[in-house]
Design a protein around this motif. Structure first.
Motif, PDB file in Angstrom:
ATOM      1  N   HIS A  48       0.853  -1.192   0.000  1.00  8.02           N
ATOM      2  CA  HIS A  48       0.000   0.000   0.000  1.00  8.02           C
ATOM      3  C   HIS A  48       0.881   1.231   0.000  1.00  8.02           C
ATOM      4  CE1 HIS A  48       0.915  -0.433   4.270  1.00  8.02           C
ATOM      5  NE2 HIS A  48       0.276   0.668   4.585  1.00  8.02           N
ATOM      6  N   HIS A  50       1.423   3.870   1.830  1.00  5.27           N
ATOM      7  CA  HIS A  50       1.959   4.608   2.968  1.00  5.27           C
ATOM      8  C   HIS A  50       3.478   4.592   2.821  1.00  5.27           C
ATOM      9  CE1 HIS A  50      -1.788   4.227   5.787  1.00  5.27           C
ATOM     10  NE2 HIS A  50      -1.796   5.352   5.085  1.00  5.27           N
ATOM     11  N   HIS A  53       6.210   2.084   3.651  1.00  4.10           N
ATOM     12  CA  HIS A  53       6.196   0.790   2.969  1.00  4.10           C
ATOM     13  C   HIS A  53       6.792   0.836   1.557  1.00  4.10           C
ATOM     14  CE1 HIS A  53       3.745  -1.529   5.930  1.00  4.10           C
ATOM     15  NE2 HIS A  53       3.531  -0.285   6.338  1.00  4.10           N
ATOM     16  N   HIS A 132      -7.382  -1.656   6.356  1.00  2.00           N
ATOM     17  CA  HIS A 132      -6.441  -0.597   6.718  1.00  2.00           C
ATOM     18  C   HIS A 132      -7.060   0.740   6.318  1.00  2.00           C
ATOM     19  CE1 HIS A 132      -2.614   0.800   8.050  1.00  2.00           C
ATOM     20  NE2 HIS A 132      -2.125   1.129   6.858  1.00  2.00           N
ATOM     21  N   ASP A 153      -0.438  -4.098   6.238  1.00  2.31           N
ATOM     22  CA  ASP A 153      -1.015  -3.475   7.432  1.00  2.31           C
ATOM     23  C   ASP A 153      -2.490  -3.850   7.478  1.00  2.31           C
ATOM     24  OD1 ASP A 153       1.411  -2.293   7.879  1.00  2.31           O
ATOM     25  OD2 ASP A 153       0.721  -0.228   7.641  1.00  2.31           O
TER      26      ASP A 153
HETATM   27 ZN   LIG Z   1      -0.124   1.620   6.477  1.00  3.00          ZN
END
Ligand SMILES: [Zn+2]
Ligand SMILES: [Zn+2]
Length: 246
Positions: A48, A50, A53, A132, A153
């Motif tokens: 994802h 974010h 990551h 998430h 996550d």
């Molecule tokens: Zn995340």
């Protein structure tokens, strides 16, 4: 956040001559170099968008462009749906001279189809949506009869359990302290909840990961072992696990 000698999310998965990473957060590129020449990486999969990551695709890009290399292969960079526009928007803010083909000259940039199977050499990669704050996908990697599943996550999630069914190595996030388990909206799990998912999926071995400085590994282990009766460990940088009989 990274801390001394500890990076954000990144998991190197190797089988035979193939190597992929699941996520590539802050500090991952430096750690990768302990294990593999960066030009031997076949693919990066991002769970994802974010930044903790994926942001180390930037130093990876510099290495692939300017580092010493023996080949000119591009690394496949697999992003979640809508991830490409986001990454290109970030790069579009870079100074003009470094912007041109910044990604495309070293990466084969694509978005994966979460319902499909992505093949990297002998490795098959499948996905499942998680719970998430933004669209996020867990990933299961199979090769030669063995498997690794990474939760990304997630709050406790049936789709992640289904994806992890009978997997040999389950890398599951355990972000929350049990004292914070009631906060809302939920996008993460406790060690106990990670163990519940591992138990429901009948995985062989559970690795608790994505935890903060506030978490005590001994407490995490105790909580997880009360639920899941297979092998449980707390992840550490550069720890190595074998799956199957490779
Ligand atoms: Zn995340
Ligand atoms: Zn995260």
């Amino acid at each position: 956040m990274p801390r001394p000698a500890r990076a954000c999310s990144a998991y190197l998965i190797q089988h035979g001559g193939n190597a992929i990473v699941a996520d590539f957060g802050t500090g991952a590129f430096s750690n990768l170099r302990r294990h593999l020449s960066f030009e031997d990486l076949d693919a990066v999969f991002v769970s994802h968008m974010h930044a903790d990551h994926f942001i180390d695709v930037v130093p990876l890009r510099y290495a692939l462009k300017y580092g010493e290399r023996t080949n000119d292969r591009k690394v496949a960079l697999w992003l979640p749906p809508e991830g490409e526009a986001m990454l290109r928007a970030i790069v579009a803010t870079f100074p003009r001279e470094s912007r041109h083909d910044f990604l495309d000259e070293v990466f084969d940039l694509r978005e994966y189809q979460p319902a499909g199977i992505t093949q990297v050499g002998a490795l098959n990669v499948r996905f499942a949506p998680t719970r998430h704050y933004i669209p996020t996908y867990a990933l299961r990697c199979e090769a030669g009869g063995s498997s690794v599943t990474y939760s990304g996550d997630t709050a406790p999630c049936d789709e992640v359990v289904a994806l992890a069914r009978s997997t040999e190595l389950f890398l599951c996030e355990a972000t929350l302290l049990s004292s914070n388990a009631e906060y809302s909206p939920r996008g993460h799990s406790t060690a106990r909840e990670a163990a519940e998912m591992a138990s429901a999926a009948a995985v062989k071995r559970l690795v608790l990961t994505h935890y903060s400085t506030a978490s005590d590994p001994a407490t995490m282990l105790a909580e997880a072992r009360g639920i899941f009766h297979g092998d449980v460990v707390v992840a550490d940088d550069n720890a190595t696990f074998e799956a199957g009989d490779t």
